[in-house]
Design a protein around this motif. Structure first.
Motif, PDB file in Angstrom:
ATOM      1  N   PHE A 136       8.169 -37.056  38.963  1.00  0.00           N
ATOM      2  CA  PHE A 136       8.840 -35.800  39.282  1.00  0.00           C
ATOM      3  C   PHE A 136       7.846 -34.650  39.471  1.00  0.00           C
ATOM      4  CE2 PHE A 136      12.396 -37.955  37.112  1.00  0.00           C
ATOM      5  CZ  PHE A 136      13.408 -37.734  38.028  1.00  0.00           C
ATOM      6  N   SER A 137       6.679 -34.754  38.874  1.00  0.00           N
ATOM      7  CA  SER A 137       5.778 -33.603  38.776  1.00  0.00           C
ATOM      8  C   SER A 137       4.444 -33.881  39.450  1.00  0.00           C
ATOM      9  CB  SER A 137       5.543 -33.264  37.294  1.00  0.00           C
ATOM     10  OG  SER A 137       4.602 -32.228  37.159  1.00  0.00           O
ATOM     11  N   PHE A 138       3.866 -32.844  40.027  1.00  0.00           N
ATOM     12  CA  PHE A 138       2.521 -32.942  40.573  1.00  0.00           C
ATOM     13  C   PHE A 138       1.482 -32.512  39.551  1.00  0.00           C
ATOM     14  CE2 PHE A 138       4.862 -29.266  42.234  1.00  0.00           C
ATOM     15  CZ  PHE A 138       4.237 -28.239  41.542  1.00  0.00           C
ATOM     16  N   ARG A 139       1.928 -31.958  38.425  1.00  0.00           N
ATOM     17  CA  ARG A 139       0.980 -31.538  37.382  1.00  0.00           C
ATOM     18  C   ARG A 139       0.319 -32.751  36.729  1.00  0.00           C
ATOM     19  NH1 ARG A 139       1.447 -30.592  32.035  1.00  0.00           N
ATOM     20  NH2 ARG A 139       3.691 -30.960  32.065  1.00  0.00           N
ATOM     21  N   LEU A 140       1.093 -33.832  36.607  1.00  0.00           N
ATOM     22  CA  LEU A 140       0.577 -35.096  36.103  1.00  0.00           C
ATOM     23  C   LEU A 140       0.737 -36.129  37.217  1.00  0.00           C
ATOM     24  CD1 LEU A 140       2.287 -35.047  32.586  1.00  0.00           C
ATOM     25  CD2 LEU A 140      -0.105 -34.521  33.091  1.00  0.00           C
ATOM     26  N   ASP A 141      -0.367 -36.706  37.667  1.00  0.00           N
ATOM     27  CA  ASP A 141      -0.306 -37.623  38.800  1.00  0.00           C
ATOM     28  C   ASP A 141       0.451 -38.894  38.432  1.00  0.00           C
ATOM     29  OD1 ASP A 141      -0.770 -38.535  41.348  1.00  0.00           O
ATOM     30  OD2 ASP A 141      -2.705 -39.442  40.839  1.00  0.00           O
ATOM     31  N   GLY A 142       1.379 -39.269  39.294  1.00  0.00           N
ATOM     32  CA  GLY A 142       2.154 -40.486  39.073  1.00  0.00           C
ATOM     33  C   GLY A 142       2.715 -40.975  40.385  1.00  0.00           C
ATOM     34  N   PRO A 143       3.400 -42.095  40.369  1.00  0.00           N
ATOM     35  CA  PRO A 143       3.982 -42.637  41.602  1.00  0.00           C
ATOM     36  C   PRO A 143       5.065 -41.720  42.154  1.00  0.00           C
ATOM     37  CG  PRO A 143       4.825 -43.801  39.690  1.00  0.00           C
ATOM     38  CD  PRO A 143       3.731 -42.912  39.183  1.00  0.00           C
ATOM     39  N   LEU A 144       5.236 -41.744  43.454  1.00  0.00           N
ATOM     40  CA  LEU A 144       6.259 -40.903  44.093  1.00  0.00           C
ATOM     41  C   LEU A 144       7.620 -41.565  43.920  1.00  0.00           C
ATOM     42  CD1 LEU A 144       4.587 -39.631  47.375  1.00  0.00           C
ATOM     43  CD2 LEU A 144       5.627 -38.243  45.586  1.00  0.00           C
ATOM     44  N   ASP A 145       8.221 -41.365  42.748  1.00  0.00           N
ATOM     45  CA  ASP A 145       9.487 -42.010  42.435  1.00  0.00           C
ATOM     46  C   ASP A 145      10.622 -40.989  42.457  1.00  0.00           C
ATOM     47  OD1 ASP A 145      11.698 -43.292  41.162  1.00  0.00           O
ATOM     48  OD2 ASP A 145      10.322 -44.731  40.272  1.00  0.00           O
ATOM     49  N   MET A 146      10.764 -40.183  41.397  1.00  0.00           N
ATOM     50  CA  MET A 146      11.721 -39.080  41.284  1.00  0.00           C
ATOM     51  C   MET A 146      13.160 -39.513  41.052  1.00  0.00           C
ATOM     52  SD  MET A 146      10.473 -36.166  43.996  1.00  0.00           S
ATOM     53  CE  MET A 146       8.747 -35.846  44.318  1.00  0.00           C
TER      54      MET A 146
END
Length: 310
Positions: free
Chosen positions: A123-133
């Protein structure tokens, strides 16, 4: 002040927004309604609002709805002390119909702090993660799949409509170009970097990150949030007993306008808040995410009353 942090083995930690603002109208309900009455928390989350109201009103019962398994696990732990007064249902609120009418129906819309703070949820760009949401990580299309599927014009229209982003066409063009030339984004940080690059250098250093509106738009689309809200606002008044309370906390103008319009036009409801309640400076200092929260209330009218009789 917001409710205290909710800690569980699931790692779900959350500050409930505007807890006192929600509890005051409930306290004003008649003892007759509250005695053994049912409360439906349509967005249970970690159970903060529900725990506060169950504690203050020992005769209330709760049905809590949430499609997020992590939230349900945290809420089950948080609400365990209330025993059989609590029932937790794994569902999106649009798919629910109560077996009996409720005295209180509440919904705290949007993404919770734990969802934003867990990188793997995307959900967030502050912590890098997969583009899920996805609110329910077990079903549906991810944000990565969505931006890959849509044509450039469709993506631009989506970002403009759901994010109110004035640079939507430039952003959509950049996203589709990147996907064509480089393949899928590595994660949320890479997408945020691409979106920020569509802004003039001075505009990238504002209080709001340049990618905020685009991420909001993608999250709303992935979870079909506005359609779900419209359906909830249509159904929820029928979940209430006459005199019952409907409370909705929203976090952006697209949601708040829908709630305001529904409460004003729905002949089943009496609007109780002409202007939405907002968080106090003290709460904002303790929980900055409460800054954008807006809370509105309505009361279920007797069947015989119409808008003309109000």
């Amino acid at each position: 002040m917001p409710d205290s942090s909710i800690n569980s083995d699931s790692g779900f930690k959350h500050l409930s927004v505007m807890a006192d603002a929600v509890s005051q109208p409930v306290a004003a309900l008649s003892a007759e309604l509250l005695d053994g009455g049912l409360m439906i928390d349509a967005t249970l989350g970690g159970g903060g609002h529900s725990a506060l109201l169950l504690e203050r009103h020992p005769d209330l019962r709760l049905i809590g709805l949430d499609q997020d398994p992590t939230a349900r696990a945290a809420a089950a732990e948080r609400l365990a002390l209330f025993g059989d007064r609590v029932k937790i249902v794994a569902t999106n609120f649009v798919d629910f119909s109560p077996a009996e009418p409720a005295v209180v129906v509440m919904a705290d819309l949007g993404v919770s702090s734990p969802q934003l703070d867990v990188a793997k949820r995307g959900f967030s760009f502050r912590l890098d993660g997969p583009l899920d949401m996805r609110m329910n990580p077990q079903v549906g299309e991810t944000a990565a799949e969505l931006i890959g599927r849509l044509e450039e014009t469709e993506l631009a229209d989506l970002i403009y409509a759901y994010g109110e982003e004035r640079l939507s066409r430039r952003i959509a063009r950049r996203i589709k170009q990147d996907l064509a030339e480089q393949g899928p984004y590595a994660g949320t940080a890479a997408l945020a970097y691409a979106v920020a690059g569509c802004y003039p250098p001075k505009a990238r250093r504002g209080r709001i990150h340049p990618a905020t509106r685009t991420f909001q738009a993608l999250r709303i689309a992935v979870n079909d949030e506005l359609d779900a809200l419209d359906r909830f606002l249509q159904k929820a008044p029928d979940w209430l007993v006459p005199g019952g309370l409907l409370a909705v906390i929203s976090f952006h103008s697209l949601e708040d306008r829908r709630v305001k319009t529904a409460f004003l036009r729905d002949q089943r409801l009496e609007r109780l808040t002409r202007k939405p309640l907002v968080a106090s400076e003290m709460e904002i200092a303790a929980n900055p995410r409460s800054r954008s929260a807006k809370c509105r209330f309505a009361r279920r009218l007797p069947q015989a009353m119409t808008a003309d009789a109000r």
